[in-house]
Design a protein around this motif. Structure first.
Motif, PDB file in Angstrom:
ATOM      1  N   LEU A   3      47.785 108.690  11.107  1.00  0.00           N
ATOM      2  CA  LEU A   3      48.211 108.556  12.478  1.00  0.00           C
ATOM      3  C   LEU A   3      48.303 107.162  12.883  1.00  0.00           C
ATOM      4  O   LEU A   3      48.311 106.648  13.943  1.00  0.00           O
ATOM      5  CB  LEU A   3      47.552 109.356  13.532  1.00  0.00           C
ATOM      6  N   LEU A   6      50.658 105.081  15.294  1.00  0.00           N
ATOM      7  CA  LEU A   6      50.846 105.695  16.531  1.00  0.00           C
ATOM      8  C   LEU A   6      49.748 104.693  17.596  1.00  0.00           C
ATOM      9  O   LEU A   6      48.701 103.922  17.007  1.00  0.00           O
ATOM     10  CB  LEU A   6      50.206 107.136  16.802  1.00  0.00           C
ATOM     11  N   GLU A  10      48.833 107.769  22.069  1.00  0.00           N
ATOM     12  CA  GLU A  10      49.938 108.446  21.313  1.00  0.00           C
ATOM     13  C   GLU A  10      49.059 109.493  20.369  1.00  0.00           C
ATOM     14  O   GLU A  10      49.426 110.922  20.085  1.00  0.00           O
ATOM     15  CB  GLU A  10      50.807 107.938  20.697  1.00  0.00           C
ATOM     16  N   ARG A  13      47.211 112.101  22.223  1.00  0.00           N
ATOM     17  CA  ARG A  13      48.085 113.237  22.510  1.00  0.00           C
ATOM     18  C   ARG A  13      48.204 114.298  21.218  1.00  0.00           C
ATOM     19  O   ARG A  13      48.244 115.357  21.174  1.00  0.00           O
ATOM     20  CB  ARG A  13      49.464 112.498  22.863  1.00  0.00           C
ATOM     21  N   VAL A  14      48.516 113.482  20.101  1.00  0.00           N
ATOM     22  CA  VAL A  14      48.882 114.281  18.827  1.00  0.00           C
ATOM     23  C   VAL A  14      47.577 115.318  18.491  1.00  0.00           C
ATOM     24  O   VAL A  14      47.674 116.298  18.198  1.00  0.00           O
ATOM     25  CB  VAL A  14      49.265 113.302  17.884  1.00  0.00           C
ATOM     26  N   VAL A  17      47.264 118.217  20.474  1.00  0.00           N
ATOM     27  CA  VAL A  17      47.960 119.311  19.840  1.00  0.00           C
ATOM     28  C   VAL A  17      47.301 120.088  18.651  1.00  0.00           C
ATOM     29  O   VAL A  17      47.317 121.096  18.520  1.00  0.00           O
ATOM     30  CB  VAL A  17      49.376 118.789  19.536  1.00  0.00           C
ATOM     31  N   LEU A  18      46.770 118.930  17.686  1.00  0.00           N
ATOM     32  CA  LEU A  18      46.405 119.603  16.435  1.00  0.00           C
ATOM     33  C   LEU A  18      45.055 120.255  16.800  1.00  0.00           C
ATOM     34  O   LEU A  18      44.781 121.264  15.913  1.00  0.00           O
ATOM     35  CB  LEU A  18      45.888 118.414  15.471  1.00  0.00           C
ATOM     36  N   GLY A 132      48.655 119.815   9.609  1.00  0.00           N
ATOM     37  CA  GLY A 132      47.823 119.604  10.804  1.00  0.00           C
ATOM     38  C   GLY A 132      46.539 119.471  10.643  1.00  0.00           C
ATOM     39  O   GLY A 132      45.812 118.539  11.040  1.00  0.00           O
TER      40      GLY A 132
ATOM     41  N   VAL B  42      55.833 113.446  22.263  1.00  0.00           N
ATOM     42  CA  VAL B  42      55.230 112.381  21.439  1.00  0.00           C
ATOM     43  C   VAL B  42      54.716 113.035  19.729  1.00  0.00           C
ATOM     44  O   VAL B  42      54.097 113.987  20.082  1.00  0.00           O
ATOM     45  CB  VAL B  42      53.895 111.846  21.949  1.00  0.00           C
ATOM     46  N   PHE B  46      53.385 121.954  20.210  1.00  0.00           N
ATOM     47  CA  PHE B  46      53.920 123.553  19.937  1.00  0.00           C
ATOM     48  C   PHE B  46      53.650 124.307  21.083  1.00  0.00           C
ATOM     49  O   PHE B  46      52.932 124.146  21.886  1.00  0.00           O
ATOM     50  CB  PHE B  46      53.303 124.397  18.714  1.00  0.00           C
ATOM     51  N   ARG B  81      60.973 106.871  15.108  1.00  0.00           N
ATOM     52  CA  ARG B  81      59.637 106.328  14.648  1.00  0.00           C
ATOM     53  C   ARG B  81      58.638 107.165  14.422  1.00  0.00           C
ATOM     54  O   ARG B  81      57.685 106.728  13.760  1.00  0.00           O
ATOM     55  CB  ARG B  81      59.173 105.226  15.804  1.00  0.00           C
ATOM     56  N   PHE B  89      55.329 118.099   8.911  1.00  0.00           N
ATOM     57  CA  PHE B  89      55.172 119.325   9.401  1.00  0.00           C
ATOM     58  C   PHE B  89      56.219 120.274   8.931  1.00  0.00           C
ATOM     59  O   PHE B  89      55.961 121.600   9.313  1.00  0.00           O
ATOM     60  CB  PHE B  89      54.971 119.378  10.963  1.00  0.00           C
TER      61      PHE B  89
END
Lengths: 430, 218
Positions: A3, A6, A10, A13-14, A17-18, A132, B42, B46, B81, B89
């Motif tokens: 990552l 990023l 960002e 944020r990711v 989610v993970l 992930g 971003v 999900f 990007r 994924f």
């Protein structure tokens, strides 16, 4: 894949989610675990016992007796066992309860997807790991490193290096290495000359031993006596094998085409060739057969009934027993070594390299007698005229068993190995 | 929020150019709401939804039964990007919603690129995909004709839907169609005889019933 491209926000944020994904994954894992537990219970109900005669006509699932004319049962397409009418699911295209449940689990657990994915991305080490998950782990580790500096104090390392150099230069060390080499060379030569029918895999053991000695000697230069001790040790270890070997040859001599004898003799001959191949190339090629694939096994000890319960789930990616015709009719044979009378066999699966067995075997044995015993699960191709071709085996040590009366000892995929003693060494760690 | 009381966990993924409405489409599907604001995704995200699935396969042993399905709907960023992250994924998804904007010819032209991305990164060469033309409510700004899109979908052999996240039209149908394809794929993958790469000797297929065309060549 990371990552790093990023921006900090960002990335946060990711990762958020993970983390959510991880939570869902945990729930899913628990669900799958329960599902597999239930399947295992179902399998256990139909466990075949070693004591039970194979010819006896009983339903393979509920063990109720089957009649000769009435209620004769029918053969399940999935597992080729004779099944009574009560243990079937579906009407026209029926399967036995276990085969049905196995199929359901494969679908519901997403196993089908993992298998398909593994076919395309065969390089992936862990097929269960999602992208992930990998990213999350990577990042968690990185963060950990950032907090705790892993660099050790520099003087320690230097100290160690200096000592190592000292050791390397010492005369005793070099001398002992030379002695060691000579000793082994002569030892191996003696071995192969004197014993004409020695099993090749003994040599592999010796070579291994050599490896360990070398390693040992780097710590503490061995004197000659020490070396010869280790040699005799390896020799002593091999004696039971020699004995077993001669017993097998006897069987071969009296072979009259009976199934038992045929399998013994063929096993013996492949032993021989297989192990030579493994010394030469370490790849396990013999008679043009390269051992591939894995076997799904579960082993549990039931202290209530004092028996060992061995589940043979399935095999996959097996090599062809008949490579010319691209055919394989594999079955799995189990021995609780060194007891050669303990043979248990699964049904033969026709025309497949991914056979599904779902069979549970019971082997009555007192717990303390498991000490020193090993489970040998070998896959064989059942060719025409009772010709058997070895397709690989798994050796599992049965001592060091800690799970008392475990209700569920998970099924694991074990890679199949060629017939060598090195295979055992690999599993000793498990 | 979630518990393990479901029969299947099905992972679907939405992909397509930036701004075609992937996030709003999924938001409409899971929450039945519409958010007209454009907030760029971003990387990845999900959403989840629990649905009841009724098996429609008449040959299968599961016909007529209902199952609880937990859907994990992956939303990906369309922006270039984030591409390396989003395509990574792809391999963990069982089915795909390939989306474009009916008011943008360019987003439709890029469908081809997305298809090749899928072929390279999805779990198999021919995964289950549904082509979705979104923003069907904006009829006066339409740039892509239904016939055009239908032809492309036929070429790939995948279903096509014209949806509107704003009105909710066809949104459910598109997702359920994809779910149905995945559910059927599962059965096929499990029931098909082990792959015989050298010669597909039909005799070897032990007691195989009516040889239906195998979609699952993976």
């Amino acid at each position: 894949m990371d990552l790093s491209f990023l921006k900090v926000l960002e990335r946060e944020r990711v990762l958020e989610v993970l983390h959510r994904d991880k939570h869902l994954r945990k729930i899913e894992e628990e669900r799958i675990r329960k599902m597999k537990c239930d399947l295992q219970d179902l399998r256990r109900k139909g466990a075949k016992s070693y004591a039970r005669q194979y010819g006896e006509r009983t339903c393979a699932r509920c063990q109720r007796p089957l009649g000769k004319f009435w209620n004769t049962g029918a053969v399940c397409r999935g597992c080729s066992h004779r099944i009574c009418s009560r243990c079937r699911v579906g009407v026209a295209d029926w399967k036995c309860t276990v085969c049905h449940a196995y199929r359901e689990v494969k679908i519901r657990s997403g196993e089908w997807f993992l298998e398909e994915k593994a076919k395309k991305f065969s390089a992936t080490k862990d097929k269960y790991e999602t992208v992930g998950e990998k990213l999350l782990n990577l990042y968690t580790v990185q963060r950990h490193i950032a907090v705790v500096p892993p660099t050790p104090p520099p003087h320690l390392e230097q100290d160690f290096r200096g000592k190592f150099r000292e050791l390397k230069n010492s005369k005793a060390f070099t001398q002992s290495m030379e002695d060691l080499k000579d000793c082994f060379k002569s030892h191996i030569r003696k071995f192969s000359n004197s014993q004409h029918d020695v099993r090749g895999d003994l040599l592999t053991v010796d070579l291994n031993q050599k490896g360990t000695c070398f390693r040992y000697s780097t710590q503490k230069s061995l004197s000659d006596t020490d070396i010869s001790k280790s040699c005799s040790l390896s020799k002593r270890e091999s004696l039971p094998n020699l004995f077993k070997k001669s017993k097998d040859s006897d069987h071969e001599g009296s072979s009259t085409g009976a199934e038992e004898e045929t399998s013994f003799s063929s096993e013996h001959s492949f032993n021989h060739r297989g192990s030579i191949g493994s010394i030469g190339t370490e790849s396990g090629v013999f008679e043009g057969i390269l051992v591939t694939g894995e076997m799904e096994l579960a082993v549990a000890y039931n202290s209530g009934s004092s028996c060992l319960e061995i589940t043979v789930g399935a095999c996959r990616n097996l090599t062809y027993g008949n490579s010319k015709k691209k055919k394989s009719h594999p079955y799995v044979k189990l021995y609780v070594l060194p007891d050669k009378n303990s043979k248990l066999k699964t049904a033969v699966k026709k025309n497949t390299t991914d056979p599904v067995y779902n069979e549970v075997f019971k082997y009555n044995i007192e717990r303390h007698l498991l000490f020193g015993k090993r489970l040998q699960a070998s896959v064989w191709h059942s060719g025409p005229l009772k010709r058997k071709v070895f397709l690989g085996e798994v050796l599992l040590p049965l001592d060091g068993w800690r799970q008392e009366n475990s209700t569920f000892q998970g099924l694991y995929w074990y890679p199949l190995c060629p017939k060598t003693e090195t295979g055992t060494a690999e599993y000793n760690g498990h | 929020m979630t518990d393990g009381d479901y029969d299947y966990l099905i992972k679907l993924l939405a992909l397509g150019d930036s701004g075609v409405g992937k996030t709003t489409f999924l938001y409409r599907y899971t929450d039945n709401k519409f958010n007209p604001k454009f907030i760029t995704t971003v990387g990845i995200d999900f959403r989840e939804k629990r649905v009841v699935y009724t098996a429609s396969n008449p040959n299968g042993t599961t016909a007529g039964k209902t199952f609880k399905v937990h859907l994990q709907l992956w939303d990906t960023a369309g922006q270039e990007r984030f591409r390396s992250l989003t395509t990574a994924f792809f391999r963990d998804a069982m089915g795909f919603l390939l989306m474009f904007d009916l008011t943008s010819q360019q987003s439709f032209l890029n469908v081809r690129n997305w298809m090749s991305q899928l072929q390279a990164n999805a779990y198999c060469e021919n995964p289950d995909i549904v082509l979705v033309g979104n923003k069907a409510d904006l009829a006066d700004q339409r740039e892509v004709q239904e016939k055009q899109a239908k032809e492309l979908a036929d070429k790939y052999g995948i279903p096509y839907f014209e949806t509107s996240a704003a009105t909710g039209a066809e949104v459910d149908k598109a997702v359920i169609t994809l779910l149905d394809l995945v559910m059927k794929r599962m059965e096929q993958c499990v029931d098909k005889p082990p792959a015989d790469p050298a010669n597909g000797n039909g005799a070897a297929k032990l007691g195989e019933g009516a040889p239906d065309p195998k979609r699952c060549a993976c």
